[in-house]
Design an enzyme around this catalytic site. Structure first.
Site, short mmCIF file in Angstrom:
data_model
loop_
_atom_site.label_atom_id
_atom_site.label_comp_id
_atom_site.label_asym_id
_atom_site.label_seq_id
_atom_site.Cartn_x
_atom_site.Cartn_y
_atom_site.Cartn_z
N ASN A 96 46.26 -35.50 -8.79
CA ASN A 96 46.31 -35.06 -7.38
C ASN A 96 46.14 -36.24 -6.43
O ASN A 96 45.31 -36.22 -5.52
CB ASN A 96 45.27 -33.97 -7.12
CG ASN A 96 43.85 -34.39 -7.48
OD1 ASN A 96 43.64 -35.38 -8.17
ND2 ASN A 96 42.88 -33.64 -7.00
N HIS A 234 34.82 -30.48 -16.28
CA HIS A 234 33.68 -30.13 -15.41
C HIS A 234 33.21 -28.69 -15.60
O HIS A 234 33.10 -27.92 -14.64
CB HIS A 234 33.95 -30.46 -13.94
CG HIS A 234 35.25 -29.98 -13.35
ND1 HIS A 234 35.71 -28.69 -13.51
CD2 HIS A 234 36.16 -30.62 -12.57
CE1 HIS A 234 36.84 -28.55 -12.87
NE2 HIS A 234 37.14 -29.70 -12.29
N ASP A 306 34.14 -36.76 -12.82
CA ASP A 306 34.84 -36.14 -11.68
C ASP A 306 34.57 -36.93 -10.40
O ASP A 306 34.25 -36.36 -9.36
CB ASP A 306 34.44 -34.68 -11.53
CG ASP A 306 35.35 -33.92 -10.56
OD1 ASP A 306 36.39 -34.48 -10.15
OD2 ASP A 306 35.01 -32.78 -10.21
N PHE A 324 35.38 -31.02 -0.64
CA PHE A 324 34.60 -30.94 -1.88
C PHE A 324 34.63 -32.31 -2.57
O PHE A 324 35.63 -33.01 -2.51
CB PHE A 324 35.20 -29.90 -2.83
CG PHE A 324 35.07 -28.46 -2.37
CD1 PHE A 324 33.98 -27.70 -2.75
CD2 PHE A 324 36.04 -27.88 -1.56
CE1 PHE A 324 33.86 -26.37 -2.34
CE2 PHE A 324 35.93 -26.56 -1.14
CZ PHE A 324 34.84 -25.80 -1.53
N GLY A 325 33.53 -32.65 -3.26
CA GLY A 325 33.59 -33.83 -4.11
C GLY A 325 32.42 -34.78 -3.92
O GLY A 325 31.81 -34.86 -2.85
#
Length: 432
Positions: A96, A234, A306, A324-325
């Site tokens: 991505n 994850h 991740d 997110f992240g």
């Protein structure tokens, strides 16, 4: 520098399951000798007294975000430097990116740019579907030919069961693993954090475990019937561990976790705000304990990270709109030391094996990921005792979105050697 001699260190022999006091001699891009008392007056000597010397760390879940930017590719350089700082010699980049890794030309370009930069080994994961949209299958064979070592739509799930079934049939033909992000978006919807007490108290939409568990159950069955290699990334719930445990002898499955899902629970949202916003969300204590038990008994065989860097203002907004992240590439190993070694879940060999040999086996490269005479000279040296404080201002990554700032950790990589070249020394990046 033709030869490198690492002396007086403790070697982590992950394939043999032991620690051993040995010296290690590198010539060119190969390990040429492992023995006691090696002498070589012409070699560059690293005194590894008190240090652990193991195979180069492998991280099979990293995000690069952009393949180029206005500064001419500095994003790639920054994340590769972050990998080196974290002791990683090999990383797998999720597809991505912008643009996504769904065309052979783009996959080839990523490989070309990374080789040109010349730091860590970078393997791309090709997209399962065009544009990661879940509508039409990518050209899996051509993407593999271009350099993809795995396939994923990470960040999204393949919601069309028939499409995933067909794609896994192709994957079996090409003998490549699928790395699956499991989230039923019809269940998770606009959820922000785990569906639990914190979400209720803060008035945030929750993401229930069933959003993850239901997709894992479906894809375990599809993997079982296709016979393809399926890797669940994850993993975050206690029931997912139970599902994996039930299927582990029935299908070609494997799984990884992240350090933040082992060290944090939903309560971190109260302390860290948007820095604790991640998918899948941080869960509850029972989930953390189940993940650790899954690692202990071999259901979860890989430790990834991740790593999801965000720069700019994508985290500087109200919670519901923030990205997110978590950025964690250069602190992943010491975080795992805290979560697993300090807690008695794994010893050093077990930890290292799950971050070197095991991910290489999942990727279909069983000849890599361990120390041996004749093996590639990808080596990481770790100081197992000295504690340093996490300071996000010192990150090489462009992402400073990290909830671990200020934590005191041990187990920091101090040397990273890639292909027989010292590229990180005493926690500083060297030019290749």
């Amino acid at each position: 520098m033709k030869r490198i001699l690492i002396k007086r260190g403790t070697l982590v022999l992950v394939d043999k399951g032991v620690l051993a006091d040995r010296d290690l001699l590198i010539e060119g891009n190969r390990i040429v000798r492992i023995d006691r008392g090696i002498q070589d007056p012409q070699a560059y000597v690293i005194d590894a007294s008190g240090f652990l010397v193991g195979p180069g760390l492998v991280n099979m879940h990293v995000h690069f975000r952009e393949l180029e930017n206005s500064a001419g590719g500095d994003g790639l350089l920054a994340e590769m430097r972050a990998a080196l700082k974290g002791g990683f010699t090999t990383i797998v980049v999720m597809p991505n990116t912008n643009p996504p890794l769904d065309e052979p030309l783009v996959v080839r370009y990523l490989g070309y740019r990374c080789r040109e930069i010349g730091l860590v080994n970078v393997y791309p994961a090709g997209a399962i579907t065009r544009g990661l949209e879940g509508q039409k299958m990518s050209e899996i064979g051509l993407l593999k030919q271009a350099g993809a070592v795995a396939f994923s739509d990470d960040g999204k799930s393949v919601m069309d069961s028939h499409l995933l079934y067909l794609a896994l049939m192709y994957a079996k033909y090409f003998d490549v693993p699928f790395i699956l992000h499991e989230e039923d978006i019809s269940v998770s919807g606009e959820g922000q954090i785990h569906e639990g007490a914190v979400a209720f108290r803060r008035g945030l939409k929750g993401i229930p475990r069933v959003a993850e568990d239901s997709l894992i159950a479906r894809d375990l069955v599809i993997g079982y019937y296709t016979g393809a290699r399926v890797h669940f990334t994850h993993v975050s719930t206690y029931f997912a561990v139970e599902l994996l445990r039930w299927f582990r002898d029935k299908a070609l499955i494997s799984a990884d976790v992240t350090p933040h899902h082992l060290l944090l629970t939903e309560e971190a949202v109260d302390r860290e705000g948007v820095f604790a916003k991640v998918k899948p969300p941080l869960r509850e204590k029972r989930d953390v304990e189940a993940l650790k038990e899954g690692i202990r008994d071999g259901v979860i065989t890989v430790l990834a990270s991740d790593h999801a860097p965000h720069k700019g203002k994508s985290k500087e907004m109200v919670f519901s709109e923030a990205a997110f992240g978590i950025s964690n590439l250069e602190i992943a190993f010491p975080l795992y030391v805290k979560a697993l070694v300090d807690e008695g879940v794994l010893d050093w060999v077990g930890l290292w094996k799950r971050m070197s040999l095991n991910p290489m086996q999942v990727l279909g490269m069983p000849e890599k990921g361990f120390l041996a005479e004749g093996a590639e000279a990808d080596v990481t040296v770790v100081d197992p005792e000295t504690e340093w404080e996490v300071n996000i201002e010192n990150f090489e990554s462009q992402g400073r979105n990290c909830p671990f700032n200020g934590w005191s950790l041990r187990g920091w990589p101090v040397y990273t050697i890639v292909g027989g070249k010292i590229l990180m020394r005493e926690r500083s990046i060297l030019e290749p």
